[in-house]
Each structure stands twice: as structure tokens, then as C-alpha cells.
Write a protein that holds these residues in place. Structure first.
Motif, PDB file in Angstrom:
ATOM      1  N   ILE A  63       0.821  -1.211   0.000  1.00  0.00           N
ATOM      2  CA  ILE A  63       0.000   0.000   0.000  1.00  0.00           C
ATOM      3  C   ILE A  63       0.855   1.261   0.000  1.00  0.00           C
ATOM      4  CG2 ILE A  63      -1.765   1.290   1.264  1.00  0.00           C
ATOM      5  CD1 ILE A  63      -2.813  -1.350   2.341  1.00  0.00           C
ATOM      6  N   GLU A  64       2.000   1.209   0.684  1.00  0.00           N
ATOM      7  CA  GLU A  64       2.836   2.409   0.767  1.00  0.00           C
ATOM      8  C   GLU A  64       3.370   2.858  -0.593  1.00  0.00           C
ATOM      9  OE1 GLU A  64       5.340  -1.030   2.581  1.00  0.00           O
ATOM     10  OE2 GLU A  64       3.246  -0.371   2.515  1.00  0.00           O
ATOM     11  N   SER A  65       3.200   2.017  -1.629  1.00  0.00           N
ATOM     12  CA  SER A  65       3.575   2.443  -2.987  1.00  0.00           C
ATOM     13  C   SER A  65       2.782   3.661  -3.427  1.00  0.00           C
ATOM     14  CB  SER A  65       3.337   1.302  -3.977  1.00  0.00           C
ATOM     15  OG  SER A  65       4.128   0.171  -3.671  1.00  0.00           O
ATOM     16  N   ALA A  66       1.613   3.844  -2.836  1.00  0.00           N
ATOM     17  CA  ALA A  66       0.772   4.990  -3.180  1.00  0.00           C
ATOM     18  C   ALA A  66       1.257   6.287  -2.528  1.00  0.00           C
ATOM     19  CB  ALA A  66      -0.675   4.722  -2.763  1.00  0.00           C
ATOM     20  N   TYR A  67       2.235   6.161  -1.635  1.00  0.00           N
ATOM     21  CA  TYR A  67       2.734   7.328  -0.896  1.00  0.00           C
ATOM     22  C   TYR A  67       4.265   7.395  -0.993  1.00  0.00           C
ATOM     23  CZ  TYR A  67      -1.921   6.658   1.102  1.00  0.00           C
ATOM     24  OH  TYR A  67      -3.274   6.480   1.270  1.00  0.00           O
ATOM     25  N   PRO A  68       4.795   7.535  -2.216  1.00  0.00           N
ATOM     26  CA  PRO A  68       6.251   7.452  -2.403  1.00  0.00           C
ATOM     27  C   PRO A  68       7.044   8.545  -1.709  1.00  0.00           C
ATOM     28  CG  PRO A  68       5.188   8.285  -4.381  1.00  0.00           C
ATOM     29  CD  PRO A  68       4.093   7.810  -3.478  1.00  0.00           C
ATOM     30  N   ASP A  69       6.418   9.661  -1.417  1.00  0.00           N
ATOM     31  CA  ASP A  69       7.150  10.787  -0.825  1.00  0.00           C
ATOM     32  C   ASP A  69       6.898  10.952   0.674  1.00  0.00           C
ATOM     33  OD1 ASP A  69       8.173  11.486  -3.363  1.00  0.00           O
ATOM     34  OD2 ASP A  69       6.319  12.567  -3.831  1.00  0.00           O
ATOM     35  N   VAL A  70       6.147  10.040   1.268  1.00  0.00           N
ATOM     36  CA  VAL A  70       5.826  10.142   2.694  1.00  0.00           C
ATOM     37  C   VAL A  70       6.872   9.380   3.511  1.00  0.00           C
ATOM     38  CG1 VAL A  70       4.120   9.649   4.495  1.00  0.00           C
ATOM     39  CG2 VAL A  70       3.370  10.392   2.221  1.00  0.00           C
TER      40      VAL A  70
END
Length: 303
Positions: A234-241
Motif C-alpha cells: 500500500i505504501e507504494s501509493a505514498y512514495p514521498d511520505v
């Protein structure tokens, strides 16, 4: 199975068809897509499984890249080849490369678009395509879009007999951009009717065409393993977080939705437990508070 699957949507299928087929193949209901593709358009369609459906809004903000073709000389009611012709102006001579390039450059940056009548935008609770199919007109909302790149690819092709000219392009755009309308607007800038005559989405949600999974050859026996092989966390959707691994005490607090005091200076943070994304917290003053919760996320095979 929780995560994101970059799927290849072929021409002829709707985005809803892809979701329906995956539900059948994987025997699961909680599935959603991140950005509709028209039936005549093929390409990348990121699909969210399980807990990842909460990440769909984030996936849609990551931008999209298309390759396609604009044809000058006629226009249709749908702004693509699926609709009936509504205008035709035979070109006596082809536009120069310089004129086409200048028109594309003028449409780069922050622009205003009016969605086509044959689109899923809602006005007064009804889809625009519903008004169009019933021969009704309605004022369409003005939308803002960002065109990061709109470039000609190769030499235009002029058909003197048909009075048309075809131009291949590549466009990198923001969420909410109508490529059909971009094609029509390019023709308008040159003073002629135009139509989007072909389109492929080659990147979306951080995924490229080469990374996609084609569902067509799969069945219920082969699909689970095939999906698992390309499933992204899921964290692929938040690459800059920025990610933060939770301590036992912090994890206990997150499970009941409590705020955290973290040694970070970030507007948003991805909270990880046992290598799995469990929540996004947003900074509010001196503390971090729940933003998006993924407590049910157990991670995918490649997470």
C-alpha cells in the motif's frame, strides 16, 4: 490480500469490467480502481485490493502519462472515434511541425477544460453522458488541469485524399485531465476540428505499462499466484511520505486511534508495524493525529 496491482486494461473493456473480473478471479469483493479508462483506451489501470482501497485517492494524485494520436480535419460528439461526426473541414495542406508544436506548447501548464458531454462527470446528480444520450444540454463545470508535457512524437501524416492529418503525441498530465478534450483544443488552436483517434495510458499511479498484469489469460486457479507476483504494498501509493516504525507502545496507541508525539518534522508520516503500513498520521500542532487508517492491512506477498 492487501496491496496494489498494476493491471493492463485492453481495448473493449471498461474499468468496471476489470474490477468485476478481478473480483471473480480472486473471490474477493473489496477491490477498486484508480482512474477510469474509456473502453476504446488501453493501458495501465492500478487496482487496489483489500485495505489498499483507502489509498485510491492518493494513487490518483500521482499523475498519468499517455501516448496517442490526434487527427485534424473532423470532430465527433464524443471527442474520440466512438461518436458520430459533428464537424468536418478538409485540410488543403498539412500544418507544419512548428505550428503543431506551438499549439501543444500553448496547452502546457495550468489550463482550463470543459469536460466532454460524453463523460462521467455529474451535474445535478446525473452523469453528463446521460444528458447526452437523451439529447439534452446542460451547463458543464469548468475544471482545472495541469499538463506537464504535451509533445509531438514523430512526423505528422497528411492524407490529401481524406483532407486529414494525424499527429502522434505523448502527454504527462495531472488527475482530472481529459485527453480527448486536449486533442480537440489542439485542433481549435489551429482553427480546425479535431478528434482523439487513439490513446494508451503508459503510466499511472507510479506504475508503467511494462509492469502491468494482463488478466485475459488467467483463471481462478492461475490468478492468485499471478496477482501475488506483481502485488505492490500500500505504501507504494505514498512514495514521498516518510516512514516511521512504531514501537510497541506507539502501536498500542495507534490501534485505538490515539495521537502520537513523534521525533519528526513532517506534514505526514507513514506508520509501519512489522514491515506493514498501518496508518497515515498528519501533523497537527505538536502532535500527529490519524489521517488514513490501514489497521486491517496484513500486507501482500511482496510487501
Amino acid at each position: 490480500m492487501d496491496g496494489i496491482v498494476p493491471v493492463y486494461k485492453p481495448v473493449g473493456m471498461t474499468s468496471a469490467d476489470v474490477v468485476s473480473k478481478l473480483r471473480y478471479l480472486l473471490r474477493m469483493r473489496k477491490i477498486g480502481h484508480s482512474g477510469t479508462l474509456d473502453p476504446s483506451v488501453d493501458g495501465v489501470l492500478p487496482i487496489a485490493l483489500g485495505a489498499a482501497t483507502k489509498a485510491v485517492p492518493a494513487l490518483m494524485t500521482l499523475g498519468k502519462t499517455y501516448t496517442g494520436e490526434v487527427t485534424f480535419g473532423f470532430a465527433t460528439e464524443t471527442e474520440d472515434l466512438d461518436g458520430a461526426s459533428v464537424a468536418r473541414v478538409a485540410l488543403a495542406a498539412p500544418f507544419t511541425d512548428a505550428a503543431i508544436d506551438a499549439g501543444m506548447q500553448a496547452l502546457t501548464g495550468r489550463i482550463t477544460q470543459i469536460p466532454p458531454m460524453y463523460s462521467a462527470v455529474k451535474v445535478n446528480g446525473r452523469r453528463l453522458y446521460d444528458y447526452a444520450r437523451h439529447g439534452e444540454t446542460v451547463e458543464r463545470p469548468v475544471r482545472q488541469a495541469t499538463i506537464y508535457r504535451f509533445d509531438r512524437v514523430g512526423a505528422p501524416v497528411f492524407d490529401a485524399a481524406a483532407g486529414t492529418q494525424r499527429v502522434r503525441f505523448e502527454a504527462q498530465v495531472s488527475k482530472g485531465t481529459y485527453i480527448r478534450t486536449l486533442a480537440v483544443d489542439l485542433g481549435r488552436s489551429l482553427g480546425v476540428p479535431a478528434v482523439m483517434s487513439q490513446l494508451t495510458r503508459v503510466a499511472s499511479g507510479g506504475f508503467t505499462l511494462a509492469e502491468t498484469l494482463d488478466l485475459r489469460p488467467l483463471d481462478r486457479e492461475t490468478a492468485p499466484a499471478a496477482v501475488a507476483a506483481v502485488l505492490r504494498p500500500i505504501e507504494s501509493a505514498y512514495p514521498d511520505v516518510v516512514q516511521h516504525t512504531l514501537t510497541a507502545t506507539e502501536w498500542a496507541a495507534v490501534q485505538v486511534g490515539r495521537g502520537l508525539a513523534l521525533p519528526l518534522d513532517q506534514p505526514q508520516v507513514a506508520l509501519m508495524h512489522a514491515g506493514v503500513l498501518k496508518a497515515l498520521y498528519r501533523r497537527e500542532g505538536t502532535a500527529y493525529r490519524p489521517d488514513v487508517m490501514f489497521l486491517a492491512n496484513e500486507g501482500g506477498p511482496t510487501a
